[in-house]
Design an enzyme around this catalytic site. Structure first.
Site, mmCIF file in Angstrom:
data_model
loop_
_atom_site.group_PDB
_atom_site.id
_atom_site.type_symbol
_atom_site.label_atom_id
_atom_site.label_comp_id
_atom_site.label_asym_id
_atom_site.label_seq_id
_atom_site.Cartn_x
_atom_site.Cartn_y
_atom_site.Cartn_z
ATOM 1 N N CYS A 74 40.138 30.590 49.411
ATOM 2 C CA CYS A 74 41.352 31.414 49.381
ATOM 3 C C CYS A 74 42.503 30.503 49.014
ATOM 4 O O CYS A 74 42.703 29.461 49.643
ATOM 5 C CB CYS A 74 41.590 32.074 50.735
ATOM 6 S SG CYS A 74 43.220 32.858 50.897
ATOM 7 N N GLY A 75 43.252 30.882 47.994
ATOM 8 C CA GLY A 75 44.358 30.047 47.547
ATOM 9 C C GLY A 75 45.454 29.899 48.590
ATOM 10 O O GLY A 75 45.967 28.798 48.825
ATOM 11 N N ASN A 76 45.825 31.002 49.231
ATOM 12 C CA ASN A 76 46.866 30.936 50.254
ATOM 13 C C ASN A 76 46.403 30.109 51.448
ATOM 14 O O ASN A 76 47.169 29.331 52.029
ATOM 15 C CB ASN A 76 47.253 32.347 50.708
ATOM 16 C CG ASN A 76 48.000 33.108 49.631
ATOM 17 O OD1 ASN A 76 48.836 32.556 48.931
ATOM 18 N ND2 ASN A 76 47.683 34.384 49.482
ATOM 19 N N HIS A 165 37.098 38.901 40.776
ATOM 20 C CA HIS A 165 38.278 39.760 40.783
ATOM 21 C C HIS A 165 38.214 40.774 39.645
ATOM 22 O O HIS A 165 37.812 40.438 38.529
ATOM 23 C CB HIS A 165 39.560 38.934 40.626
ATOM 24 C CG HIS A 165 39.821 38.028 41.776
ATOM 25 N ND1 HIS A 165 40.530 38.416 42.882
ATOM 26 C CD2 HIS A 165 39.442 36.748 42.007
ATOM 27 C CE1 HIS A 165 40.589 37.417 43.745
ATOM 28 N NE2 HIS A 165 39.925 36.390 43.233
ATOM 29 N N GLU A 214 41.081 43.165 49.261
ATOM 30 C CA GLU A 214 40.239 41.979 49.329
ATOM 31 C C GLU A 214 38.853 42.314 49.850
ATOM 32 O O GLU A 214 38.712 43.033 50.853
ATOM 33 C CB GLU A 214 40.878 40.917 50.221
ATOM 34 C CG GLU A 214 42.095 40.241 49.602
ATOM 35 C CD GLU A 214 42.382 38.898 50.242
ATOM 36 O OE1 GLU A 214 41.488 38.019 50.205
ATOM 37 O OE2 GLU A 214 43.491 38.730 50.785
ATOM 38 N N ARG A 215 37.873 41.788 49.170
ATOM 39 C CA ARG A 215 36.483 41.931 49.580
ATOM 40 C C ARG A 215 36.304 41.389 51.003
ATOM 41 O O ARG A 215 36.610 40.242 51.293
ATOM 42 C CB ARG A 215 35.621 41.130 48.592
ATOM 43 C CG ARG A 215 34.152 41.084 48.857
ATOM 44 C CD ARG A 215 33.463 40.112 47.909
ATOM 45 N NE ARG A 215 34.015 38.762 47.992
ATOM 46 C CZ ARG A 215 33.456 37.700 47.414
ATOM 47 N NH1 ARG A 215 32.368 37.834 46.684
ATOM 48 N NH2 ARG A 215 34.002 36.512 47.550
ATOM 49 N N CYS A 223 47.029 37.660 48.151
ATOM 50 C CA CYS A 223 45.755 37.015 47.841
ATOM 51 C C CYS A 223 46.038 35.981 46.757
ATOM 52 O O CYS A 223 46.432 36.349 45.640
ATOM 53 C CB CYS A 223 44.721 38.030 47.372
ATOM 54 S SG CYS A 223 43.163 37.290 46.828
ATOM 55 N N GLY A 224 45.849 34.710 47.081
ATOM 56 C CA GLY A 224 46.172 33.659 46.134
ATOM 57 C C GLY A 224 45.266 33.636 44.923
ATOM 58 O O GLY A 224 45.729 33.566 43.779
ATOM 59 N N THR A 225 43.935 33.701 45.149
ATOM 60 C CA THR A 225 43.030 33.739 44.007
ATOM 61 C C THR A 225 43.249 35.004 43.192
ATOM 62 O O THR A 225 43.128 34.993 41.961
ATOM 63 C CB THR A 225 41.560 33.654 44.462
ATOM 64 O OG1 THR A 225 41.291 34.699 45.402
ATOM 65 C CG2 THR A 225 41.259 32.300 45.086
ATOM 66 N N GLY A 226 43.598 36.102 43.885
ATOM 67 C CA GLY A 226 43.874 37.352 43.182
ATOM 68 C C GLY A 226 45.115 37.262 42.313
ATOM 69 O O GLY A 226 45.153 37.795 41.194
#
Length: 280
Positions: A74-76, A165, A214-215, A223-226
């Protein structure tokens, strides 16, 4: 009675419970994530993050969603791990390597204080090959692919930032009933490992509005990756340039997709909410 020391942290409203795995051992982190993430009967969070030793990096992150499923990264949460290890004296470095299930991430701490700190994460290169995202679509890249959900066609663009994503560009994202709609994207058969879904409004060439399902966690404030996946999809669909501010429900993230090295960089705040001790 066992005692567990924890820290609640958030990045753009994406909140997790962080546990120092150097000094504490968690026997069943999946079960613990479910119990602690409950917002009425637990601490309340989007999941649980363990900060652990690594043989190849400065630190290793293991994370579990609020439903107990393990996530790649997770980016965050990565930004918050950077702040945690620096603020708690586990390192004096301001450039940190972090091992995740999605590979090595590179964290740079910016100027800040004990309450909030700007942190940049090098999220690496976006993955566009359908078999690696994964999504069961033949075309590459997967851009504006028509996906039928209950008889309505949604155009999805698919990107992996270490996790899958599906990005949907549309108007009126505030009116979406995500608790109903989100699970239908997440569990659609074309996503063999399920998917996160970003619903995006284009404001201008450098600005996006975003809601995310988010899954394994449901709708979250960020969502950072999102956000990174949305930025990549926006560039590929010619909606935006490569330097983008994304407005999420929990705050703003700055995303840059570097044209020279193909890496995606995410910058945002990492905030300590509170610390505590769980008994039992």
């Amino acid at each position: 009675m066992k005692k567990l020391k924890f820290t609640k942290m958030q990045g753009a409203g994406n909140d997790y419970i962080y546990v120092n795995g150097f000094t504490q051992q968690i026997e069943n982190p999946s079960e613990l994530a479910v119990r602690l993430s409950n917002r009425h009967f637990g601490i309340g969070s989007d999941g649980l993050v363990l900060i652990l030793p690594s043989d190849i990096c400065d630190f290793r992150m293991q994370m579990f969603n609020s439903d107990g499923s393990e996530a790649e990264m997770c980016g965050n949460a990565s930004r918050c791990v950077g702040k945690y290890v620096y603020d708690n004296g586990l390192t004096d470095k301001k450039e940190i390597t972090l091992e995740t299930k999605a590979g090595v991430k590179y964290i740079t701490l910016k100027d800040g204080d004990a309450i909030a700190r700007k942190v940049t994460v090098d999220m690496g290169e976006p993955i566009l090959a359908p078999t690696l995202i994964p999504v069961q679509v033949a075309e590459e890249p997967v851009l504006e692919y028509p996906l039928d959900i209950d008889g309505k066609i949604w155009k999805i663009s698919c990107v992996s930032m270490g996790n899958p994503h599906a990005v949907v560009f549309m108007k009126g994202i505030k009116d979406l009933d995500l608790p109903v709609l989100g699970p239908k994207f997440e569990t659609n058969p074309i996503f063999p490992r399920k998917t996160n879904t970003e619903f995006i409004e284009v404001v201008d060439r450098n600005t996006l509005n975003m809601r995310v399902w988010e899954r394994g966690a449901g709708e979250t404030l960020a969502c950072g990756t999102g956000a990174c996946a949305a930025a990549v999809a926006a560039v590929l669909n010619n909606h935006c340039d490569r330097d983008i501010t994304i407005h999420l429900l929990g705050g703003d993230l700055k995303i840059e997709w570097d044209v020279l090295n193909n890496h995606v960089y995410m910058t945002g705040e990492a905030v300590t909410v509170f610390e505590g001790e769980l008994i039992g």
